[in-house]
Design a protein around this motif. Sequence first.
Motif, PDB file in Angstrom:
ATOM      1  N   SER A   1       0.850  -1.191   0.000  1.00 35.10           N
ATOM      2  CA  SER A   1       0.000   0.000   0.000  1.00 35.10           C
ATOM      3  C   SER A   1       0.887   1.243   0.000  1.00 35.10           C
ATOM      4  N   VAL A   2       0.608   2.135  -0.954  1.00 32.12           N
ATOM      5  CA  VAL A   2       1.367   3.379  -1.068  1.00 32.12           C
ATOM      6  C   VAL A   2       0.438   4.528  -0.711  1.00 32.12           C
ATOM      7  N   ALA A   3       0.806   5.287   0.308  1.00 30.77           N
ATOM      8  CA  ALA A   3       0.022   6.452   0.714  1.00 30.77           C
ATOM      9  C   ALA A   3       0.618   7.700   0.075  1.00 30.77           C
ATOM     10  N   PHE A   4      -0.270   8.504  -0.554  1.00 28.03           N
ATOM     11  CA  PHE A   4       0.140   9.772  -1.151  1.00 28.03           C
ATOM     12  C   PHE A   4      -0.293  10.923  -0.240  1.00 28.03           C
ATOM     13  N   ASP A   5       0.209  12.099  -0.523  1.00 21.32           N
ATOM     14  CA  ASP A   5      -0.100  13.240   0.343  1.00 21.32           C
ATOM     15  C   ASP A   5      -1.440  13.907   0.017  1.00 21.32           C
ATOM     16  N   GLU A   6      -2.158  13.363  -0.981  1.00 22.08           N
ATOM     17  CA  GLU A   6      -3.512  13.838  -1.284  1.00 22.08           C
ATOM     18  C   GLU A   6      -4.237  12.760  -2.093  1.00 22.08           C
ATOM     19  N   SER A   7      -5.532  12.946  -2.284  1.00 19.25           N
ATOM     20  CA  SER A   7      -6.330  11.963  -3.016  1.00 19.25           C
ATOM     21  C   SER A   7      -5.836  11.814  -4.449  1.00 19.25           C
ATOM     22  N   ILE A   8      -5.940  10.584  -4.957  1.00 21.38           N
ATOM     23  CA  ILE A   8      -5.385  10.232  -6.257  1.00 21.38           C
ATOM     24  C   ILE A   8      -6.497  10.012  -7.267  1.00 21.38           C
ATOM     25  N   LEU A   9      -6.257  10.441  -8.504  1.00 26.04           N
ATOM     26  CA  LEU A   9      -7.154  10.133  -9.609  1.00 26.04           C
ATOM     27  C   LEU A   9      -6.924   8.674 -10.001  1.00 26.04           C
ATOM     28  N   ALA A  10      -7.912   7.821  -9.742  1.00 24.73           N
ATOM     29  CA  ALA A  10      -7.741   6.380  -9.917  1.00 24.73           C
ATOM     30  C   ALA A  10      -7.309   6.004 -11.324  1.00 24.73           C
ATOM     31  N   SER A  11      -7.837   6.711 -12.307  1.00 28.41           N
ATOM     32  CA  SER A  11      -7.529   6.352 -13.696  1.00 28.41           C
ATOM     33  C   SER A  11      -6.081   6.642 -14.075  1.00 28.41           C
ATOM     34  N   SER A  12      -5.385   7.420 -13.245  1.00 29.05           N
ATOM     35  CA  SER A  12      -3.993   7.751 -13.563  1.00 29.05           C
ATOM     36  C   SER A  12      -3.006   6.705 -13.049  1.00 29.05           C
ATOM     37  N   VAL A  13      -3.516   5.746 -12.275  1.00 27.73           N
ATOM     38  CA  VAL A  13      -2.635   4.757 -11.636  1.00 27.73           C
ATOM     39  C   VAL A  13      -2.553   3.493 -12.496  1.00 27.73           C
ATOM     40  N   THR A  14      -1.303   3.068 -12.781  1.00 20.18           N
ATOM     41  CA  THR A  14      -1.079   1.815 -13.499  1.00 20.18           C
ATOM     42  C   THR A  14      -0.031   0.986 -12.749  1.00 20.18           C
ATOM     43  N   ALA A  15       0.100  -0.258 -13.177  1.00 24.86           N
ATOM     44  CA  ALA A  15       1.066  -1.139 -12.517  1.00 24.86           C
ATOM     45  C   ALA A  15       2.491  -0.613 -12.634  1.00 24.86           C
ATOM     46  N   SER A  16       2.771   0.134 -13.686  1.00 26.47           N
ATOM     47  CA  SER A  16       4.129   0.650 -13.884  1.00 26.47           C
ATOM     48  C   SER A  16       4.493   1.749 -12.896  1.00 26.47           C
ATOM     49  N   ASP A  17       3.501   2.224 -12.125  1.00 30.41           N
ATOM     50  CA  ASP A  17       3.799   3.249 -11.115  1.00 30.41           C
ATOM     51  C   ASP A  17       4.499   2.658  -9.881  1.00 30.41           C
ATOM     52  N   LEU A  18       4.628   1.342  -9.844  1.00 30.86           N
ATOM     53  CA  LEU A  18       5.379   0.697  -8.767  1.00 30.86           C
ATOM     54  C   LEU A  18       6.536  -0.067  -9.396  1.00 30.86           C
ATOM     55  N   GLY A  19       7.721   0.477  -9.260  1.00 31.19           N
ATOM     56  CA  GLY A  19       8.903  -0.182  -9.805  1.00 31.19           C
ATOM     57  C   GLY A  19       9.377  -1.303  -8.893  1.00 31.19           C
ATOM     58  N   VAL A  20       9.867  -2.371  -9.500  1.00 33.59           N
ATOM     59  CA  VAL A  20      10.355  -3.522  -8.740  1.00 33.59           C
ATOM     60  C   VAL A  20      11.751  -3.887  -9.232  1.00 33.59           C
ATOM     61  N   SER A  21      12.676  -4.026  -8.275  1.00 30.31           N
ATOM     62  CA  SER A  21      14.025  -4.503  -8.580  1.00 30.31           C
ATOM     63  C   SER A  21      14.505  -5.341  -7.396  1.00 30.31           C
ATOM     64  N   GLY A  22      15.746  -5.746  -7.419  1.00 28.58           N
ATOM     65  CA  GLY A  22      16.288  -6.530  -6.318  1.00 28.58           C
ATOM     66  C   GLY A  22      17.017  -7.763  -6.801  1.00 28.58           C
ATOM     67  N   THR A  23      17.336  -8.653  -5.861  1.00 27.27           N
ATOM     68  CA  THR A  23      18.176  -9.811  -6.169  1.00 27.27           C
ATOM     69  C   THR A  23      17.439 -11.140  -6.093  1.00 27.27           C
ATOM     70  N   CYS A  24      16.150 -11.127  -5.820  1.00 26.38           N
ATOM     71  CA  CYS A  24      15.409 -12.386  -5.699  1.00 26.38           C
ATOM     72  C   CYS A  24      15.480 -13.198  -6.984  1.00 26.38           C
ATOM     73  N   ALA A  25      15.447 -14.513  -6.822  1.00 32.17           N
ATOM     74  CA  ALA A  25      15.542 -15.406  -7.974  1.00 32.17           C
ATOM     75  C   ALA A  25      14.459 -15.104  -8.997  1.00 32.17           C
TER      76      ALA A  25
END
Length: 310
Positions: free
Chosen positions: A20-44
């Motif tokens: 869950s990502v909390a923003f500092d104000e209400s978000i326009l739902a249609s502007s949110v996509t999966a690419s707004d959460l970047g994922v990296s790391g060393t997991c297999a």
Amino acid sequence: SPSSISPSSASFITMPTSVSVAFDESILASSVTASDLGVSGTCATLPTVSVANVAGSVVTFTLNGTNCNDGETIIISALGSDVTDLSGNIGANNQTATYTSDLTGPSVLSFSPATSTVISIPTLINITFNETLSAASVIAADFTVGGTCQTLPTHSISSISGQQVIINLSGAVCNNNETIILTVLNSGINDTIGNAGSGISDVTYTIDNTGPRISNITPNTGAPPTAIAVSFSETLNPSTVSLADFSLGGTCLTKTLNLVSIVNNTVNIEIAGGVCGSGETVTITIDASGIVDTIGNAGTGTSFVTYTEL
């Protein structure tokens, strides 16, 4: 802009399946996509991301397909620059969180005092583990005391703090060369996220309450030599050995003694001076009471050797 990520950076036995990502104000739902959460790391296998829900200022993302080995990581980055508020203003800044896979329990790194020969059994033993412990999981039954001492000590937990447990030992009665063995049953001790340890760890203390004794003098017969080697029953504390521990006697009055070296359990003495007459003697007496071993036991007994000029 994103203000926080839940869960925050931490170690996990099972990696989070949602974020869950909390923003500092209400978000326009249609502007949110999966690419707004970047994922990296060393997991297999890093997870794929999907948007689960947008409610006011909080966006929930689902993480699917994670596969992580012990110590591997997932790094989550919430990208504020791709999200807009209800008025269409584009956000800024990012928030990150790192999740570390922890699949192993605590193990002992060290004991203090370490396995050693001691004059008396220590009353407090400091045990350091490789990670922070769940204090509630540590009980007296996780430790056992054995050995050959005629009376084994009772044990109790003195304190638990972070990675350290201090064990109190009381009531031991031990003769020379008898032992106390403290064993840690790691399987009963957990880290802060619930991983149990495995195997056992132990430390052994061997009682030594006797000092060094003279075991050999070389040479021990014949004419007065130019040097002798005096061996003791154990390694010496060299700072306690002096020429005063060796006295010179006999009928040959031309000789003197010099302390040459101390190597482990052997003291090397030079016999200097003039030539003795035929039949004259040189007697060297060693008093061990002023000589101490490496853990502080004073020696006992005296010994002497006599050499006769041919």
